[in-house]
Design a protein around this motif. Sequence first.
Motif, PDB file in Angstrom:
ATOM      1  N   THR A   1      -4.620  -1.543  -0.998  1.00  0.00           N
ATOM      2  CA  THR A   1      -3.798  -2.178  -1.883  1.00  0.00           C
ATOM      3  C   THR A   1      -3.570  -3.114  -0.891  1.00  0.00           C
ATOM      4  O   THR A   1      -3.382  -3.295   0.094  1.00  0.00           O
ATOM      5  CB  THR A   1      -3.819  -1.546  -2.905  1.00  0.00           C
ATOM      6  OG1 THR A   1      -2.992  -1.288  -2.628  1.00  0.00           O
ATOM      7  CG2 THR A   1      -5.037  -1.361  -3.810  1.00  0.00           C
TER       8      THR A   1
ATOM      9  N   ASP B   1      -1.974   1.828  -9.322  1.00  0.00           N
ATOM     10  CA  ASP B   1      -2.661   1.584  -9.960  1.00  0.00           C
ATOM     11  C   ASP B   1      -3.864   2.945  -9.168  1.00  0.00           C
ATOM     12  O   ASP B   1      -4.412   2.445  -9.917  1.00  0.00           O
ATOM     13  CB  ASP B   1      -3.317   0.335 -10.194  1.00  0.00           C
ATOM     14  CG  ASP B   1      -2.576  -0.783 -11.060  1.00  0.00           C
ATOM     15  OD1 ASP B   1      -1.483  -0.760 -12.237  1.00  0.00           O
ATOM     16  OD2 ASP B   1      -2.793  -1.674 -10.553  1.00  0.00           O
ATOM     17  N   HIS B   2      -3.349   2.813  -8.651  1.00  0.00           N
ATOM     18  CA  HIS B   2      -4.093   4.155  -7.840  1.00  0.00           C
ATOM     19  C   HIS B   2      -3.189   5.688  -7.400  1.00  0.00           C
ATOM     20  O   HIS B   2      -3.860   5.687  -6.362  1.00  0.00           O
ATOM     21  CB  HIS B   2      -4.717   3.487  -6.153  1.00  0.00           C
ATOM     22  CG  HIS B   2      -5.596   2.403  -6.538  1.00  0.00           C
ATOM     23  ND1 HIS B   2      -6.533   1.774  -6.921  1.00  0.00           N
ATOM     24  CD2 HIS B   2      -4.790   0.787  -6.941  1.00  0.00           C
ATOM     25  CE1 HIS B   2      -6.614   0.829  -7.565  1.00  0.00           C
ATOM     26  NE2 HIS B   2      -5.816  -0.135  -7.235  1.00  0.00           N
ATOM     27  N   LYS B   3      -2.358   6.146  -8.146  1.00  0.00           N
ATOM     28  CA  LYS B   3      -1.839   6.985  -7.657  1.00  0.00           C
ATOM     29  C   LYS B   3      -2.551   7.856  -7.779  1.00  0.00           C
ATOM     30  O   LYS B   3      -1.991   9.299  -7.169  1.00  0.00           O
ATOM     31  CB  LYS B   3      -0.444   7.061  -8.319  1.00  0.00           C
ATOM     32  CG  LYS B   3       0.714   6.102  -7.679  1.00  0.00           C
ATOM     33  CD  LYS B   3       2.191   6.650  -8.359  1.00  0.00           C
ATOM     34  CE  LYS B   3       1.997   5.739 -10.139  1.00  0.00           C
ATOM     35  NZ  LYS B   3       3.561   6.141 -11.036  1.00  0.00           N
ATOM     36  N   HIS B   4      -3.489   8.263  -8.861  1.00  0.00           N
ATOM     37  CA  HIS B   4      -3.917   9.725  -8.744  1.00  0.00           C
ATOM     38  C   HIS B   4      -5.321  10.071  -7.921  1.00  0.00           C
ATOM     39  O   HIS B   4      -5.440  11.167  -7.394  1.00  0.00           O
ATOM     40  CB  HIS B   4      -4.683   9.417  -9.951  1.00  0.00           C
ATOM     41  CG  HIS B   4      -3.821  10.078 -11.611  1.00  0.00           C
ATOM     42  ND1 HIS B   4      -3.071   8.545 -12.036  1.00  0.00           N
ATOM     43  CD2 HIS B   4      -3.667  10.912 -12.019  1.00  0.00           C
ATOM     44  CE1 HIS B   4      -2.425   9.389 -12.901  1.00  0.00           C
ATOM     45  NE2 HIS B   4      -2.661  10.919 -13.095  1.00  0.00           N
ATOM     46  N   ASP B   5      -5.694   8.654  -7.307  1.00  0.00           N
ATOM     47  CA  ASP B   5      -6.998   9.500  -5.878  1.00  0.00           C
ATOM     48  C   ASP B   5      -7.274   7.576  -5.502  1.00  0.00           C
ATOM     49  O   ASP B   5      -8.445   7.997  -4.774  1.00  0.00           O
ATOM     50  CB  ASP B   5      -7.456  10.017  -6.684  1.00  0.00           C
ATOM     51  CG  ASP B   5      -8.243   8.448  -8.231  1.00  0.00           C
ATOM     52  OD1 ASP B   5      -8.173   7.407  -8.114  1.00  0.00           O
ATOM     53  OD2 ASP B   5      -9.803   8.593  -8.245  1.00  0.00           O
ATOM     54  N   GLY B   6      -6.130   7.603  -4.835  1.00  0.00           N
ATOM     55  CA  GLY B   6      -6.184   6.029  -3.832  1.00  0.00           C
ATOM     56  C   GLY B   6      -5.557   6.662  -2.720  1.00  0.00           C
ATOM     57  O   GLY B   6      -6.013   5.962  -1.774  1.00  0.00           O
TER      58      GLY B   6
ATOM     59  N   ARG C   1     -10.623   9.358   2.222  1.00  0.00           N
ATOM     60  CA  ARG C   1     -10.353   8.840   1.583  1.00  0.00           C
ATOM     61  C   ARG C   1     -10.064   9.839  -0.222  1.00  0.00           C
ATOM     62  O   ARG C   1      -9.989  10.805  -0.258  1.00  0.00           O
ATOM     63  CB  ARG C   1     -10.937   7.680   1.035  1.00  0.00           C
ATOM     64  CG  ARG C   1     -11.185   6.235   1.647  1.00  0.00           C
ATOM     65  CD  ARG C   1     -12.157   5.870   1.376  1.00  0.00           C
ATOM     66  NE  ARG C   1     -12.708   4.731   2.657  1.00  0.00           N
ATOM     67  CZ  ARG C   1     -12.463   4.318   3.853  1.00  0.00           C
ATOM     68  NH1 ARG C   1     -13.478   6.137   3.778  1.00  0.00           N
ATOM     69  NH2 ARG C   1     -12.468   3.537   4.099  1.00  0.00           N
TER      70      ARG C   1
ATOM     71  N   TRP D   1      -0.433  -0.122  -4.822  1.00  0.00           N
ATOM     72  CA  TRP D   1      -0.717   1.085  -4.546  1.00  0.00           C
ATOM     73  C   TRP D   1      -0.194   1.617  -6.145  1.00  0.00           C
ATOM     74  O   TRP D   1      -0.884   3.194  -6.333  1.00  0.00           O
ATOM     75  CB  TRP D   1      -0.030   1.900  -3.839  1.00  0.00           C
ATOM     76  CG  TRP D   1       1.581   1.820  -4.053  1.00  0.00           C
ATOM     77  CD1 TRP D   1       2.021   0.308  -3.369  1.00  0.00           C
ATOM     78  CD2 TRP D   1       2.067   2.374  -4.487  1.00  0.00           C
ATOM     79  NE1 TRP D   1       3.478   0.665  -3.426  1.00  0.00           N
ATOM     80  CE2 TRP D   1       3.199   1.954  -4.790  1.00  0.00           C
ATOM     81  CE3 TRP D   1       2.524   3.171  -5.455  1.00  0.00           C
ATOM     82  CZ2 TRP D   1       4.920   1.988  -5.068  1.00  0.00           C
ATOM     83  CZ3 TRP D   1       3.300   4.433  -5.908  1.00  0.00           C
ATOM     84  CH2 TRP D   1       4.733   3.628  -5.175  1.00  0.00           C
TER      85      TRP D   1
ATOM     86  N   ALA E   1      -2.094   3.543  -1.224  1.00  0.00           N
ATOM     87  CA  ALA E   1      -3.619   3.631  -1.783  1.00  0.00           C
ATOM     88  C   ALA E   1      -4.497   2.105  -0.615  1.00  0.00           C
ATOM     89  O   ALA E   1      -3.154   2.057   0.137  1.00  0.00           O
ATOM     90  CB  ALA E   1      -3.963   2.225  -2.987  1.00  0.00           C
TER      91      ALA E   1
ATOM     92  N   CYS F   1       0.444  -1.402   0.047  1.00  0.00           N
ATOM     93  CA  CYS F   1      -0.236  -0.242  -0.007  1.00  0.00           C
ATOM     94  C   CYS F   1       0.971   1.742  -0.169  1.00  0.00           C
ATOM     95  O   CYS F   1       0.227   2.527   0.261  1.00  0.00           O
ATOM     96  CB  CYS F   1      -1.208   0.043   1.059  1.00  0.00           C
ATOM     97  SG  CYS F   1      -0.280  -0.094   2.785  1.00  0.00           S
TER      98      CYS F   1
END
Length: 382
Positions: A216, A224-229, A243, A222, A214, A195
Amino acid sequence: MNEYSQTPASGYDRNAPHHARAQGLPPMGADTDKPDRLASGETLASVHSAGFPELLRQLGISLLVSTYQAGKLVVLRADGDSVNTHFLDFNTPMGVAADANRIALGTRSEIVEFHNMPAVATRLHDPPRHDAVYLARAGHITGAIDIHEMAWDAQGELWFVNTLFSTLCTRDASHSFVPRWRPAFVSGLAAEDRCHLNGLGMRDGQPRYVTALAQTNTAQGWRDHKHDGGVLIDCANDETLVRGLAMPHSPRWHDGRLWLLESGRGALCCVDEQSRQQREVARLPGFVRGMDLIGKVAFVGLSQLRDKHPFGEIDGERQCGVWAVHLESGRILGLLKFTGAVQEIFAVQAIRGVQFPEIIHDGPLLDTCYALPDAALGDVEN
């Protein structure tokens, strides 16, 4: 006003109230050190706003800045009208914890601890100019666990973020690390950076807030979720407070409020714990990471983004350095910008009550400086 304007502006007035101290920037000046040169030919140099050294003096601090990218721990010290930048070599320095008596630094595979021996100051400079001399005193081998932020608790125990294993840890004499807490969504210990746990904020002398990129539970999930995770977590009760963040870092409890950096947007934010809403205090021209808060001032680290960080929400040319931000108004009080090889910063840590420290990690001085218990000093013969 443009943050890098060479036009004089009202500086940091020691007699003005805090809200009146954020009126634009004085002209930029070079630091007092001659630029160091790396083997590659790149230089280690910086420029700063004219009021930055006075701001350090007014607050009675010096600053430690770690840059794993350049392999340096940088000591920022007011020296007359300039800032003296002292570069020290370490292998991948990241997390830093410091006070008047000790410094802990997380490196690639070791936590190095330094203790202040002020009596050594007379051997460094004549007349003495250092008000603290930190000598290497201990090393703890952790292995390459990607240590991120660190802090001491009220009992003097050092906590650190073990990003590779997605857990908060402490030390003991027998083990690489002692896991103490991990997010509820991470099912177990694995060397997978699931994460990207990174930030650690203390409250009332205990670990309380962490940030992760993220929620995760897979190896480097994580990414795959750098923009908004990104998430901000209250680790006292395993509750996610916020979040949808863009790569959050550096949660801090200060002056009765919760602060953090939303790195992907270059934003310094304040979080309301009751409403779970965040308010942007300032937008800065870089990837913000590493922060310390003193009084009404936040010292924030800025990094130039690498190509693999695909963010478009950071305005203008991306800079690297330390920006001083007024917490109430969001105005810039001063800045120090690195102009050479230093492009990324991890930690920014103030040493309160110490204005011109030295840090000794190796060399002949360590061979002839001895720290003895008070009870043994009476037996020392001249």
